[in-house]
Design an enzyme around this catalytic site. Structure first.
Site, PDB file in Angstrom:
ATOM      1  NE  ARG A   1      -2.173  -7.157  -7.293  1.00 13.22           N
ATOM      2  CZ  ARG A   1      -3.293  -6.435  -7.369  1.00 13.22           C
ATOM      3  NH1 ARG A   1      -4.086  -6.322  -6.332  1.00 13.22           N
ATOM      4  NH2 ARG A   1      -3.607  -5.830  -8.494  1.00 13.22           N
TER       5      ARG A   1
ATOM      6  NE  ARG B   1      -6.911   1.789 -11.522  1.00 10.13           N
ATOM      7  CZ  ARG B   1      -6.996   0.529 -11.094  1.00 10.13           C
ATOM      8  NH1 ARG B   1      -8.163   0.000 -10.806  1.00 10.13           N
ATOM      9  NH2 ARG B   1      -5.912  -0.211 -10.960  1.00 10.13           N
TER      10      ARG B   1
HETATM   11  P1  AMP Z   1      -5.801  -3.109  -8.350  1.00 10.27           P
HETATM   12  O1  AMP Z   1      -6.778  -1.995  -8.250  1.00 10.27           O
HETATM   13  O2  AMP Z   1      -6.191  -4.317  -7.527  1.00 10.27           O
HETATM   14  O3  AMP Z   1      -5.454  -3.471  -9.782  1.00 10.27           O
HETATM   15  O4  AMP Z   1      -4.440  -2.579  -7.663  1.00 10.27           O
HETATM   16  C1  AMP Z   1      -3.753  -1.472  -8.189  1.00 10.27           C
HETATM   17  C2  AMP Z   1      -2.303  -1.517  -7.725  1.00 10.27           C
HETATM   18  O5  AMP Z   1      -2.249  -1.457  -6.287  1.00 10.27           O
HETATM   19  C3  AMP Z   1      -1.545  -2.777  -8.090  1.00 10.27           C
HETATM   20  O6  AMP Z   1      -1.037  -2.744  -9.425  1.00 10.27           O
HETATM   21  C4  AMP Z   1      -0.437  -2.769  -7.036  1.00 10.27           C
HETATM   22  O7  AMP Z   1       0.562  -1.816  -7.357  1.00 10.27           O
HETATM   23  C5  AMP Z   1      -1.168  -2.251  -5.801  1.00 10.27           C
HETATM   24  N1  AMP Z   1      -1.745  -3.374  -5.017  1.00 10.27           N
HETATM   25  C6  AMP Z   1      -3.058  -3.671  -4.840  1.00 10.27           C
HETATM   26  N2  AMP Z   1      -3.212  -4.756  -4.057  1.00 10.27           N
HETATM   27  C7  AMP Z   1      -1.958  -5.165  -3.736  1.00 10.27           C
HETATM   28  C8  AMP Z   1      -1.438  -6.254  -2.966  1.00 10.27           C
HETATM   29  N3  AMP Z   1      -2.243  -7.163  -2.397  1.00 10.27           N
HETATM   30  N4  AMP Z   1      -0.087  -6.354  -2.836  1.00 10.27           N
HETATM   31  C9  AMP Z   1       0.728  -5.457  -3.399  1.00 10.27           C
HETATM   32  N5  AMP Z   1       0.320  -4.419  -4.167  1.00 10.27           N
HETATM   33  C10 AMP Z   1      -1.017  -4.273  -4.340  1.00 10.27           C
END
Ligand code: AMP
Length: 218
Positions: free
Chosen positions: A88, A160
């Site tokens: 990310r 969520r």
């Molecule tokens: P997602 O389900 O991929 O939308 O991830 C939910 C949350 O997890 C994000 O908004 C971040 O706070 C955290 N997160 C997930 N992947 C990452 C990553 N690669 N680096 C940093 N934070 C992450």
């Protein structure tokens, strides 16, 4: 096949991953799912991640990179994997290069799922998930058969905590600032395969599959 999938939060990456994982027999590695599992189990990693996740911010690179490095050592990754939600940041992408090069491996393609922000806001704030088996629903577009219950396992489905309008906007801002530059980073290496998810997820997935095939990945 070693893939990354990029796209704004709520762009439809998860849906595409579910299909690609089954089609190509890949391990699906979602950093968001790993964090949520740790939060559910009350681990120290989960406790640290929760404050960032609830604020729509990124969990620090040091924590996230270590977690992914560990996940990539698991047996199921030997057949190939799809990384969803990682990298990310450019720092995470560079760390991933290092982790893979130590094993003489490299990413074969980077899928970019394209969806307009207005659609994302609508889709994410109406999204519901099953906390028990991970199935995903949408109260407007893909409701479960019985209201509020998971079709697959019967558990109560939930929203969520980071799918509220305010947090989604923050997550979109974070995406544009930190993650969008990764498209250029990987485009410079000629690795991008695009799927447009503004109209129909099936169409998006077939564009992705054609793009992978055109690279000899099947
Ligand atoms: P997602 O389900 O991929 O939308 O991830 C939910 C949350 O997890 C994000 O908004 C971040 O706070 C955290 N997160 C997930 N992947 C990452 C990553 N690669 N680096 C940093 N934070 C992450």
């Amino acid at each position: 096949m070693r893939l990354i999938i990029l796209g704004a939060p709520g762009s439809g990456k998860g849906t595409a991953c579910a299909v690609l994982k089954d089609t190509y027999g890949l391990a699906h590695i979602s950093t968001g799912d790993i964090f949520r599992e740790n939060i559910k189990n009350g681990t120290p990693l989960g406790q640290e991640a929760k404050t960032y996740i609830d604020a729509g911010a990124l969990v620090p690179d040091s924590v996230t990179i270590r977690m992914v490095e560990d996940r990539l050592t698991k047996d199921d990754c030997s057949k190939g994997f799809i990384l969803d939600g990682f990298p990310r940041t450019i720092a995470q992408a560079e760390a991933l290069d290092e982790i893979l090069s130590k094993k003489d491996e490299a990413i074969d393609a980077v899928i970019s799922v394209v969806t307009d922000d207005e659609l994302i806001m609508d889709r994410v704030t109406t999204r519901r998930v099953c906390p028990s088996c991970g199935a995903s629903y949408n109260v407007k577009y893909m409701p479960p058969k019985v209201e509020g219950k998971c079709d697959a396992c019967g558990a109560d489905i939930i929203q969520r905590s980071d799918d509220t309008a305010e947090t989604v906007q923050k997550r979109l801002d974070t995406y544009y600032e930190n993650t969008k530059p990764l498209i250029d980073f990987y485009a410079g290496r000629g690795l991008i395969v695009e799927g447009n998810n503004n109209v129909d997820p099936d169409q998006c997935i077939s564009e992705i599959k054609s793009g992978l095939e055109a690279r000899g990945l099947n």
